[in-house]
Design a protein around this motif. Structure first.
Motif, PDB file in Angstrom:
ATOM      1  N   LEU A  38      18.804  -4.004   8.911  1.00  0.00           N
ATOM      2  CA  LEU A  38      17.897  -2.994   8.380  1.00  0.00           C
ATOM      3  C   LEU A  38      17.968  -1.830   9.363  1.00  0.00           C
ATOM      4  N   PRO A  39      18.754  -0.796   9.047  1.00  0.00           N
ATOM      5  CA  PRO A  39      18.960   0.293  10.019  1.00  0.00           C
ATOM      6  C   PRO A  39      17.651   1.002  10.355  1.00  0.00           C
ATOM      7  N   CYS A  40      17.359   1.053  11.649  1.00  0.00           N
ATOM      8  CA  CYS A  40      16.109   1.689  12.104  1.00  0.00           C
ATOM      9  C   CYS A  40      16.378   3.167  12.364  1.00  0.00           C
ATOM     10  N   PRO A  41      15.637   4.056  11.698  1.00  0.00           N
ATOM     11  CA  PRO A  41      15.879   5.492  11.880  1.00  0.00           C
ATOM     12  C   PRO A  41      15.283   6.053  13.161  1.00  0.00           C
TER      13      PRO A  41
ATOM     14  N   HIS B 136       0.834  -1.190   0.000  1.00  0.00           N
ATOM     15  CA  HIS B 136       0.000   0.000   0.000  1.00  0.00           C
ATOM     16  C   HIS B 136       0.867   1.237   0.000  1.00  0.00           C
ATOM     17  N   PRO B 137       0.413   2.299  -0.674  1.00  0.00           N
ATOM     18  CA  PRO B 137       1.144   3.557  -0.673  1.00  0.00           C
ATOM     19  C   PRO B 137       0.997   4.159   0.703  1.00  0.00           C
ATOM     20  N   LEU B 138       1.581   3.519   1.658  1.00  0.00           N
ATOM     21  CA  LEU B 138       1.493   3.896   3.056  1.00  0.00           C
ATOM     22  C   LEU B 138       0.245   4.716   3.310  1.00  0.00           C
ATOM     23  N   GLU B 139      -0.789   4.040   3.545  1.00  0.00           N
ATOM     24  CA  GLU B 139      -2.061   4.581   4.049  1.00  0.00           C
ATOM     25  C   GLU B 139      -1.552   5.674   4.910  1.00  0.00           C
ATOM     26  N   ALA B 140      -0.405   5.571   4.894  1.00  0.00           N
ATOM     27  CA  ALA B 140       0.820   6.160   5.298  1.00  0.00           C
ATOM     28  C   ALA B 140       0.934   7.613   5.007  1.00  0.00           C
ATOM     29  N   SER B 141       0.919   7.904   3.740  1.00  0.00           N
ATOM     30  CA  SER B 141       1.098   9.301   3.436  1.00  0.00           C
ATOM     31  C   SER B 141       0.073  10.105   4.208  1.00  0.00           C
TER      32      SER B 141
ATOM     33  N   VAL C 113       2.124   9.016   8.224  1.00  0.00           N
ATOM     34  CA  VAL C 113       3.457   8.533   8.575  1.00  0.00           C
ATOM     35  C   VAL C 113       4.486   9.611   8.233  1.00  0.00           C
ATOM     36  N   PRO C 114       5.310  10.011   9.210  1.00  0.00           N
ATOM     37  CA  PRO C 114       6.302  11.059   8.951  1.00  0.00           C
ATOM     38  C   PRO C 114       7.276  10.661   7.843  1.00  0.00           C
ATOM     39  N   ALA C 115       7.749  11.670   7.117  1.00  0.00           N
ATOM     40  CA  ALA C 115       8.655  11.437   5.997  1.00  0.00           C
ATOM     41  C   ALA C 115       9.914  10.702   6.438  1.00  0.00           C
ATOM     42  N   GLU C 116      10.368  10.946   7.686  1.00  0.00           N
ATOM     43  CA  GLU C 116      11.630  10.354   8.157  1.00  0.00           C
ATOM     44  C   GLU C 116      11.600   8.828   8.192  1.00  0.00           C
ATOM     45  N   VAL C 117      10.409   8.228   8.253  1.00  0.00           N
ATOM     46  CA  VAL C 117      10.350   6.768   8.407  1.00  0.00           C
ATOM     47  C   VAL C 117       9.648   6.066   7.244  1.00  0.00           C
ATOM     48  N   ARG C 118       9.215   6.801   6.224  1.00  0.00           N
ATOM     49  CA  ARG C 118       8.470   6.161   5.135  1.00  0.00           C
ATOM     50  C   ARG C 118       9.322   5.158   4.372  1.00  0.00           C
ATOM     51  N   ALA C 119      10.541   5.535   4.016  1.00  0.00           N
ATOM     52  CA  ALA C 119      11.395   4.617   3.254  1.00  0.00           C
ATOM     53  C   ALA C 119      11.697   3.372   4.082  1.00  0.00           C
ATOM     54  N   TYR C 120      11.924   3.559   5.370  1.00  0.00           N
ATOM     55  CA  TYR C 120      12.195   2.419   6.257  1.00  0.00           C
ATOM     56  C   TYR C 120      11.009   1.465   6.292  1.00  0.00           C
ATOM     57  N   LEU C 121       9.804   2.005   6.448  1.00  0.00           N
ATOM     58  CA  LEU C 121       8.623   1.149   6.514  1.00  0.00           C
ATOM     59  C   LEU C 121       8.379   0.436   5.188  1.00  0.00           C
ATOM     60  N   ALA C 122       8.633   1.126   4.079  1.00  0.00           N
ATOM     61  CA  ALA C 122       8.469   0.476   2.772  1.00  0.00           C
ATOM     62  C   ALA C 122       9.426  -0.703   2.637  1.00  0.00           C
ATOM     63  N   GLU C 123      10.670  -0.544   3.118  1.00  0.00           N
ATOM     64  CA  GLU C 123      11.635  -1.649   3.045  1.00  0.00           C
ATOM     65  C   GLU C 123      11.269  -2.754   4.032  1.00  0.00           C
ATOM     66  N   LEU C 124      10.756  -2.375   5.198  1.00  0.00           N
ATOM     67  CA  LEU C 124      10.299  -3.384   6.161  1.00  0.00           C
ATOM     68  C   LEU C 124       9.186  -4.235   5.552  1.00  0.00           C
TER      69      LEU C 124
ATOM     70  N   ARG D 251      12.568  10.165  19.605  1.00  0.00           N
ATOM     71  CA  ARG D 251      12.003   9.787  20.899  1.00  0.00           C
ATOM     72  C   ARG D 251      11.157   8.526  20.782  1.00  0.00           C
ATOM     73  N   SER D 252      10.290   8.466  19.770  1.00  0.00           N
ATOM     74  CA  SER D 252       9.331   7.367  19.669  1.00  0.00           C
ATOM     75  C   SER D 252       9.948   6.129  19.032  1.00  0.00           C
ATOM     76  N   ASP D 253       9.386   4.985  19.408  1.00  0.00           N
ATOM     77  CA  ASP D 253       9.669   3.750  18.679  1.00  0.00           C
ATOM     78  C   ASP D 253       8.750   3.674  17.464  1.00  0.00           C
ATOM     79  N   ILE D 254       9.108   2.803  16.535  1.00  0.00           N
ATOM     80  CA  ILE D 254       8.213   2.412  15.453  1.00  0.00           C
ATOM     81  C   ILE D 254       7.553   1.108  15.882  1.00  0.00           C
ATOM     82  N   ASP D 255       6.237   1.107  15.968  1.00  0.00           N
ATOM     83  CA  ASP D 255       5.482  -0.075  16.395  1.00  0.00           C
ATOM     84  C   ASP D 255       4.767  -0.665  15.186  1.00  0.00           C
ATOM     85  N   VAL D 256       4.991  -1.953  14.948  1.00  0.00           N
ATOM     86  CA  VAL D 256       4.415  -2.625  13.780  1.00  0.00           C
ATOM     87  C   VAL D 256       3.800  -3.944  14.225  1.00  0.00           C
ATOM     88  N   THR D 257       2.596  -4.223  13.720  1.00  0.00           N
ATOM     89  CA  THR D 257       1.943  -5.513  13.925  1.00  0.00           C
ATOM     90  C   THR D 257       1.849  -6.226  12.589  1.00  0.00           C
ATOM     91  N   VAL D 258       2.284  -7.478  12.567  1.00  0.00           N
ATOM     92  CA  VAL D 258       2.235  -8.311  11.365  1.00  0.00           C
ATOM     93  C   VAL D 258       1.284  -9.475  11.630  1.00  0.00           C
TER      94      VAL D 258
END
Length: 266
Positions: free
Chosen positions: A82-85, A3-8, A11-22, A52-59
């Protein structure tokens, strides 16, 4: 299809590329057994603070996913492979049949913590894990999880039963009252979020919850304002909030949760 990051939407720009690769790596490992990838936590609630925040993901995966794939996934997503920003990644994998109903308990297939500021952890057995974190996270996921891949959150994850959720919130407040391993500002803001949920039945972003509580609990306003200021900075510069005031606020929050539990007959 990713999905085009239901995201846009949030989801902040700083983590979009990371989430797409995840998502790409998760789909590569799980193949057709992958059901959903959802951003939860602060990303879903619109309160992510970079640094400050973590990235929280449920699979969510088909229960027929071969067990070795879970170890492969943990390796593929581990920092620095996979470097976490962000401060860290907290990722939980569930079987689709477990989360399709209002399940209690931890119930995960994989619980992965990784990143610069998180102690590394990859657990594959939920036996003995405190369940309250997972019950609360599934409630947040059901309410507002952002779909990164596959089925939408409300189709993939059922809401926990209200008694189970209230039990989980009670346990969360006890954990934050003890304080071990938690920043003082996060303890206070989680207390605010718990009280607002008991009042409204919806999860709110931590800072918004603090503003709501401060509006009608004058005695705690200075503490809540300090907690918000602290939360808005990086973890390394978190403010040392006065311990007696933190304890008093969390005791007050616990009383409000108990009132809600009694009113609900729990």
């Amino acid at each position: 299809m990713i999905h085009p990051l239901e995201a846009s939407r949030g989801v902040p720009a700083e983590v979009r590329a990371y989430l797409a690769e995840l998502v790409r790596r998760t789909a590569a490992v799980c193949g057709p057994r992958l059901v959903s990838v959802l951003a939860v936590g602060s990303l879903a609630l619109g309160d992510y603070r970079h640094g400050r925040s973590d990235i929280d993901v449920t699979v969510v995966v088909d229960p027929a996913l071969p067990e070795p794939a879970l170890g492969e996934l943990a390796s593929a997503l581990a920092h620095p492979c996979l470097p976490c920003p962000a401060a860290g990644l907290e990722l939980v994998v569930y079987a689709a049949d477990f989360v399709a109903g209002p399940a209690d308990g931890a119930g995960y297939l994989l619980d992965l913590n990784t990143g610069v500021l998180l102690p590394g952890k990859a657990c594959f057995d939920a036996t003995g894990s405190p369940s309250f974190w997972y019950v609360i996270d599934r409630s947040v996921a059901h309410q507002c999880g952002l779909r990164l891949y596959g089925r939408p959150a409300r189709e993939a994850i059922a809401a926990p039963r209200p008694p189970d959720l209230l039990t989980a919130i009670r346990a969360s407040l006890r954990e934050h009252s003890d304080g071990e391993g938690h920043l003082a500002d996060n303890r206070v803001l989680n207390g605010c979020r718990s009280v607002v949920f008991c009042r409204t039945g919806s999860w709110a972003a931590k800072r918004r919850a603090a503003r709501e509580i401060a509006a009608d609990a004058e005695e705690f306003r200075p503490l809540l304002e300090a907690a918000v200021r602290s939360f808005e900075g990086p973890r390394a510069s978190a403010l040392p909030l006065p311990a007696p005031a933190v304890r008093a606020f969390l005791a007050w929050a616990a009383e409000r949760v108990e009132e809600a539990a009694r009113a609900a007959g729990v």
